[in-house]
Design an enzyme around this catalytic site. Structure first.
Site, short mmCIF file in Angstrom:
data_model
loop_
_atom_site.label_atom_id
_atom_site.label_comp_id
_atom_site.label_asym_id
_atom_site.label_seq_id
_atom_site.Cartn_x
_atom_site.Cartn_y
_atom_site.Cartn_z
N GLY A 40 79.38 35.04 -37.40
CA GLY A 40 77.99 35.44 -37.17
C GLY A 40 77.52 34.94 -35.82
O GLY A 40 76.65 35.54 -35.19
N GLY A 267 68.04 30.05 -19.94
CA GLY A 267 69.22 30.91 -19.84
C GLY A 267 70.39 30.35 -20.63
O GLY A 267 70.33 29.24 -21.16
N ARG A 268 71.44 31.16 -20.73
CA ARG A 268 72.64 30.76 -21.47
C ARG A 268 73.86 30.88 -20.56
O ARG A 268 73.95 31.80 -19.75
CB ARG A 268 72.82 31.64 -22.71
CG ARG A 268 71.67 31.55 -23.71
CD ARG A 268 71.96 32.35 -24.97
NE ARG A 268 73.15 31.88 -25.64
CZ ARG A 268 73.16 30.89 -26.53
NH1 ARG A 268 72.04 30.27 -26.85
NH2 ARG A 268 74.29 30.51 -27.11
N HIS A 445 51.98 61.97 -37.27
CA HIS A 445 50.59 61.56 -37.08
C HIS A 445 50.01 61.14 -38.41
O HIS A 445 50.14 61.88 -39.39
CB HIS A 445 49.76 62.72 -36.52
CG HIS A 445 48.30 62.39 -36.42
ND1 HIS A 445 47.80 61.60 -35.42
CD2 HIS A 445 47.24 62.72 -37.21
CE1 HIS A 445 46.49 61.46 -35.58
NE2 HIS A 445 46.12 62.14 -36.67
P1 NAI Z 1 66.41 34.18 -19.43
O1 NAI Z 1 67.38 34.18 -18.33
O2 NAI Z 1 65.93 35.43 -20.01
O3 NAI Z 1 65.10 33.38 -18.95
C1 NAI Z 1 65.16 32.05 -18.49
C2 NAI Z 1 63.95 31.77 -17.66
O4 NAI Z 1 63.98 30.40 -17.32
C3 NAI Z 1 63.90 32.56 -16.37
O5 NAI Z 1 62.66 33.17 -16.26
C4 NAI Z 1 64.13 31.50 -15.31
O6 NAI Z 1 63.46 31.76 -14.12
C5 NAI Z 1 63.57 30.25 -15.98
N1 NAI Z 1 64.11 29.01 -15.47
C6 NAI Z 1 65.38 28.74 -15.10
N2 NAI Z 1 65.48 27.45 -14.71
C7 NAI Z 1 64.25 26.91 -14.83
C8 NAI Z 1 63.70 25.61 -14.59
N3 NAI Z 1 64.48 24.62 -14.16
N4 NAI Z 1 62.38 25.41 -14.82
C9 NAI Z 1 61.60 26.42 -15.28
N5 NAI Z 1 62.06 27.66 -15.51
C10 NAI Z 1 63.37 27.89 -15.31
O7 NAI Z 1 67.05 33.23 -20.53
P2 NAI Z 1 66.63 32.86 -22.01
O8 NAI Z 1 65.22 33.22 -22.30
O9 NAI Z 1 67.02 31.44 -22.20
O10 NAI Z 1 67.55 33.79 -22.86
C11 NAI Z 1 68.97 33.69 -22.70
C12 NAI Z 1 69.61 35.02 -22.92
O11 NAI Z 1 69.46 35.41 -24.26
C13 NAI Z 1 69.00 36.07 -22.03
O12 NAI Z 1 70.01 36.78 -21.39
C14 NAI Z 1 68.24 36.94 -22.97
O13 NAI Z 1 68.32 38.28 -22.60
C15 NAI Z 1 68.94 36.73 -24.29
N6 NAI Z 1 67.98 36.83 -25.35
C16 NAI Z 1 67.43 38.01 -25.64
C17 NAI Z 1 66.48 38.11 -26.61
C18 NAI Z 1 65.89 39.39 -26.91
O14 NAI Z 1 66.21 40.37 -26.27
N7 NAI Z 1 64.97 39.46 -27.88
C19 NAI Z 1 66.02 36.97 -27.37
C20 NAI Z 1 66.63 35.78 -26.96
C21 NAI Z 1 67.57 35.75 -25.99
#
Ligand code: NAI
Length: 466
Positions: A40, A267-268, A445
């Site tokens: 999972g 981010g990841r 609708h």
């Molecule tokens: P993300 O890359 O979407 O956003 C991370 C944010 O953290 C960015 O805006 C970046 O500028 C900021 N950041 C980076 N370093 C920083 C710092 N030192 N101080 C302050 N801000 C900082 O990553 P996120 O939200 O952790 O998600 C990880 C991955 O998982 C993404 O690729 C996302 O698309 C995916 N994901 C998608 C979801 C969805 O589509 N519903 C839900 C959760 C995750």
């Protein structure tokens, strides 16, 4: 040590890996799936599913808070966090059991342990019940990703990443969310609706990178109504313990904030530790991803990589799609790779965000002349009925030489249940349909999806309600 041969060996049991196993087994392949933790993966155990389950708890709180608008008198709301966590866990466990059951029904061999790919598509599995060696005609690497950590903000005490968030002992009075991406906005939204005082600290000038500006503006307005303080363009510099269990986070130009919980969502990172031994042609890029070609093939013959470990959108459904593509490739069938610029994005904060294709800014940056159509949920009957009128639908279309709207380039939505409404827009953008073509389709609708229909219809130069 016994060596067992399979048609396909898969390393990693997240959506990409188990998706490949399910799809491959349904096509008749004999498959081994190796997972070191739980089948999972991140999505089911530490990501999408528990996050959305807790967001639903937040939705229930909102519904009760507005019950009196519908003439229903309620007692003050009380939150029993242990029940909240238990419900979340029950949903996760049921789904995990379902995936494992499906894999077993399709005769996929599930191995518990840490797998390493060596030369000649040999996969050694260690750390489980016993050490085994597998070989495969094909191997898929799907080891996933881990939360990125900022130095000085390693998890522990009040600092958590998404790995720890789902087990916090209670809703804190105050929370700081570092990073305003998808994860940050979902957690901030949940915590604020559950009563925490939340601050988002985002390093970039805006939250939700990749979203259309009009969508982000709605999210910011709604977050403000919830009391979420969004601070952009600020870097965090460290944190130090303050009063009992709390910590003070330093950021920006000498600013600081005391908080009970720090959520790091910046981010990841792709996870490849120990996945690849010496002697294979699999390459890792400077940014830590496994290098693949347009068909997800690595540099080692008959070894593919999919999911969060490669440099494609880190979305579970992209992992599923890549899995299907690779299995078709393995079977020698025509396999159409995912168009990463047009995948559906769904962010489940409140208000929800959903989009596919280009934002207006991205289209203009690409030098494309566009026409746009924007309609607000404020005028939509169903949105009024459910009492959730914040939000809009925005369509970005190519401008034809005569000024009319041609091919749809992007569909961007923010508002109630938009994650459930994107499929029509996604289909239109990926089908490269024109405004005229899509406008010919009708919507039920009254429905929330009417707003998409109205927005496209307006691009034809005529309209009903829009
Ligand atoms: P993300 O890359 O979407 O956003 C991370 C944010 O953290 C960015 O805006 C970046 O500028 C900021 N950041 C980076 N370093 C920083 C710092 N030192 N101080 C302050 N801000 C900082 O990553 P996120 O939200 O952790 O998600 C990880 C991955 O998982 C993404 O690729 C996302 O698309 C995916 N994901 C998608 C979801 C969805 O589509 N519903 C839900 C959760 C995750």
């Amino acid at each position: 040590m016994e060596t067992t041969h399979f048609d396909l060996v898969i390393i990693g049991g997240g959506p990409a890996g188990y998706g490949a196993a399910l799809y491959g087994a349904s096509a008749g392949l004999n498959i081994a799936l190796v997972e070191k933790d739980k089948v999972g993966g991140t999505c089911l155990h530490r990501g999408c599913i528990p996050a959305k389950e807790l967001l639903e708890t937040a939705a229930v709180v909102r519904t009760i808070a507005h019950a009196e608008d519908f003439g229903i008198k309620v007692e003050p709301i009380g939150l029993e966090w242990s029940t909240t966590l238990a419900r979340k866990q029950a949903v996760v466990d049921k789904l995990a059991g379902g995936v494992t059951g499906l894999l077993k029904n399709r005769k996929v061999t599930i191995l518990d342990g840490t797998a390493t790919l060596g030369a000649g598509r040999t996969v050694t599995v260690a750390g489980g019940d016993e050490s085994v060696t597998l070989t495969g005609d094909a191997v898929i690497l799907a080891p996933g990703s881990v939360p990125r950590v900022i130095p000085g903000f390693e998890p522990g005490g009040p600092v958590v990443t998404s790995d720890e968030f789902f087990h916090i002992p209670g809703v804190p009075d105050r929370a700081v969310v570092i990073g305003g991406g998808a994860i940050g906005c979902e957690f901030a939204s949940t915590l604020a609706d559950l009563g925490a005082s939340v601050t988002i600290l985002e390093a970039l000038p805006k939250i939700l990178p990749g979203c259309d500006e009009d969508v982000t503006r709605v999210v910011l307005q709604s977050f403000k109504k919830k009391g979420i303080d969004v601070r952009t363009g600020v870097a965090v510099t460290g944190h130090a313990p303050s009063s009992s269990g709390a910590t003070t986070v330093s950021f920006g130009d000498g600013e600081s904030i005391e908080t009970d919980l720090v959520v790091v969502s910046v981010g990841r990172s792709p996870f490849t530790d120990g996945v690849i031994a010496e002697g294979t042609g699999v390459r890792i890029t400077d940014r830590g991803h496994i290098e693949v070609d347009g068909n997800y093939r690595t540099g080692e013959p008959s070894v593919w990589a999919i999911g969060d470990v490669i440099a494609t959108p880190q979305l579970a459904h992209v992992g599923f799609a890549e899995a299907i593509c690779v299995v078709k490739d393995i079977l020698g069938e025509e396999a159409v790779p995912v168009d990463n610029s047009k995948v559906p994005w769904a962010i489940y904060c409140q208000p929800e965000v959903a989009f596919a294709g280009m934002s207006e800014a991205a289209a203009k940056e690409a030098g494309i002349e566009v026409v746009t159509s924007k309609h607000r949920f404020g005028g939509n009957s169903r949105a009024m009925i459910i009492g959730q009128t914040d939000g809009l639908v925005k369509i970005i279309a190519e401008k034809r030489p005569d000024g009319s709207a041609g091919k749809l380039l992007g569909v961007h939505m923010v508002g109630p249940w938009v994650t459930e409404q994107l499929s029509g827009g996604y289909l239109a953008v990926n089908w490269e349909a024109t405004a005229d073509e899509v406008a010919a389709f009708i919507q039920p609708h009254p429905s929330l999806t009417e707003l998409f229909g109205e927005s496209v219809l307006a691009l034809t130069g005529r309209s009903l309600h829009g």
